[in-house]
Design an enzyme around this catalytic site. Structure first.
Site, PDB file in Angstrom:
ATOM      1  N   HIS A 130       0.815  -1.226   0.000  1.00 37.86           N
ATOM      2  CA  HIS A 130       0.000   0.000   0.000  1.00 37.86           C
ATOM      3  C   HIS A 130       0.850   1.278   0.000  1.00 37.86           C
ATOM      4  O   HIS A 130       0.302   2.378  -0.173  1.00 37.86           O
ATOM      5  CB  HIS A 130      -0.934   0.044   1.216  1.00 37.86           C
ATOM      6  CG  HIS A 130      -1.972  -1.041   1.221  1.00 37.86           C
ATOM      7  ND1 HIS A 130      -2.789  -1.286   0.147  1.00 37.86           N
ATOM      8  CD2 HIS A 130      -2.301  -1.966   2.166  1.00 37.86           C
ATOM      9  CE1 HIS A 130      -3.590  -2.318   0.433  1.00 37.86           C
ATOM     10  NE2 HIS A 130      -3.310  -2.749   1.640  1.00 37.86           N
ATOM     11  N   ASP A 167      -2.774 -10.675  -2.308  1.00 39.37           N
ATOM     12  CA  ASP A 167      -3.330 -10.166  -1.048  1.00 39.37           C
ATOM     13  C   ASP A 167      -4.820  -9.842  -1.257  1.00 39.37           C
ATOM     14  O   ASP A 167      -5.231  -9.523  -2.371  1.00 39.37           O
ATOM     15  CB  ASP A 167      -2.560  -8.903  -0.657  1.00 39.37           C
ATOM     16  CG  ASP A 167      -2.855  -8.421   0.743  1.00 39.37           C
ATOM     17  OD1 ASP A 167      -2.075  -8.734   1.656  1.00 39.37           O
ATOM     18  OD2 ASP A 167      -3.878  -7.716   0.922  1.00 39.37           O
ATOM     19  N   HIS A 169      -6.330  -7.289  -0.360  1.00 42.29           N
ATOM     20  CA  HIS A 169      -6.471  -5.858  -0.644  1.00 42.29           C
ATOM     21  C   HIS A 169      -5.725  -5.503  -1.937  1.00 42.29           C
ATOM     22  O   HIS A 169      -4.662  -6.060  -2.216  1.00 42.29           O
ATOM     23  CB  HIS A 169      -5.885  -5.027   0.507  1.00 42.29           C
ATOM     24  CG  HIS A 169      -6.504  -5.327   1.837  1.00 42.29           C
ATOM     25  ND1 HIS A 169      -5.931  -6.200   2.746  1.00 42.29           N
ATOM     26  CD2 HIS A 169      -7.650  -4.883   2.395  1.00 42.29           C
ATOM     27  CE1 HIS A 169      -6.707  -6.266   3.830  1.00 42.29           C
ATOM     28  NE2 HIS A 169      -7.756  -5.484   3.647  1.00 42.29           N
ATOM     29  N   ASP A 248      -4.329 -12.781   3.535  1.00 49.87           N
ATOM     30  CA  ASP A 248      -5.561 -12.331   4.184  1.00 49.87           C
ATOM     31  C   ASP A 248      -6.808 -12.600   3.341  1.00 49.87           C
ATOM     32  O   ASP A 248      -7.921 -12.254   3.760  1.00 49.87           O
ATOM     33  CB  ASP A 248      -5.479 -10.852   4.582  1.00 49.87           C
ATOM     34  CG  ASP A 248      -4.824  -9.977   3.532  1.00 49.87           C
ATOM     35  OD1 ASP A 248      -4.572 -10.472   2.415  1.00 49.87           O
ATOM     36  OD2 ASP A 248      -4.564  -8.794   3.833  1.00 49.87           O
TER      37      ASP A 248
HETATM   38 ZN   LIG Z   1      -4.058  -7.144   2.812  1.00 55.63          ZN
END
Ligand SMILES: [Zn+2]
Length: 313
Positions: A130, A167, A169, A248
């Site tokens: 991120h 991931d 996200h 995740d």
């Molecule tokens: Zn994540």
């Protein structure tokens, strides 16, 4: 040829406070599980070095690096934690941990390109995907994978590298840094809608993003990967593959609502390894991103590593 496992005790010194899911115990859970399964003896354990500032500058703005260094050194001197965003907290150990996390990715890249090892997994934190060119966010400070990918291209002279991000996200930071760099193909799959609410549509043509709705499970995700990622990766023929390995999207992880299990991570890793074996002399550097249910994280990392290290048990 061996699989290296890069980590460092400094990566446990970054602590964002009681109850924060991105906690030092994540690395302990992984290390303990590798010992209990006997997988640790199959790996070449290496200490993560401190990253060179010049390597950070391949992916981050000089001003951002200087400001973050200043902030994190102040936090270190005062001993008082400071929130960078509601989820991302700097503490006294953050600067050293962030330097080791990016340093692991770069050192692993060099060792793979030099032929010392076949591939590597970096069990490091803070995670990176991120972190944008000029901002820390979402538990991330430096974009470990983007720093390493640029090192492979700008310093080691590779012409084409792929970044694979599974991931839960979207890897907005990696996309921000690498969008439009046609030496890179980035393929990602992530829950949408979910933090950081980006990636749809992608920022540039060298990004292949697969947004998937909550409650999507392994069989559908495998099908999407087989139909969309694999032909693009084959056509691109990368000379090296970087993996943003977040776990995740596991069924037991509370930060997302996807339904992957250990066997899915094994399958995904096999697909990545097959592309690397065909086009990239097997070169893979995989870096830990998310994964917050400690048991699921440890078991999923083991499934990933068993494929990378070609261990049967
Ligand atoms: Zn994540």
């Amino acid at each position: 040829m061996s699989t290296a496992f890069y980590s460092h005790s400094d990566c446990r010194g970054h602590d964002m406070g009681p109850g924060h899911p991105e906690c030092p115990q994540r690395l302990d859970a992984i290390a303990d599980h590798l010992i209990s399964t006997g997988l640790d003896v199959a790996l070449d354990h290496r200490d993560a070095p401190i990253v060179a500032m010049a390597d950070l500058e391949h992916a981050h703005a000089s001003l951002y690096i200087a400001e973050l260094k200043n902030l994190l050194e102040q936090v270190c001197a005062s001993g008082r934690p400071r929130a960078i965003d509601p989820d991302t907290v700097a503490c006294a150990g953050t600067w050293r941990a962030a330097l080791r996390a990016a340093g692991a990715a770069v050192a692993a890249t060099d060792a793979v390109i030099d032929g010392e090892i076949e591939n590597a997994f970096c069990a490091v934190r803070p995670p990176g995907h991120h972190a944008t060119r000029d901002a820390a966010m979402g538990f991330c400070f430096f974009n470990n994978v983007a720093v390493a990918a640029r090192h492979a291209l700008d310093v080691r002279g590779l012409k084409r590298v792929a970044v694979v991000d599974f991931d839960v996200h979207h890897g907005n930071g990696t996309e921000d840094i690498l969008a439009g760099d046609d030496r890179v193909l980035m393929v990602g799959i992530f829950q949408h809608p979910l933090y950081p609410h980006s990636g749809v549509p992608p920022l540039a043509g060298n990004m292949l993003n697969i947004p998937v709705p909550p409650y999507t499970y392994g069989p559908e995700i495998r099908e999407m990967i087989a139909e969309q990622w694999l032909p693009r990766l084959e056509g691109f023929a990368p000379q090296m593959i970087f993996v943003s390995a977040g776990f995740d999207a596991h069924r037991d992880d509370d930060l997302g609502q996807l339904g992957l299990v250990e066997a899915d991570y094994e399958w995904i890793t096999r697909q990545i390894k097959a592309v690397a074996d065909r086009h990239a002399k097997g070169r893979i550097v995989s870096c830990l991103e998310g994964g917050y249910n400690l048991g699921a994280l440890a078991r999923s990392v083991a499934s990933h590593l068993r494929v990378l290290a070609e261990v049967d048990h």
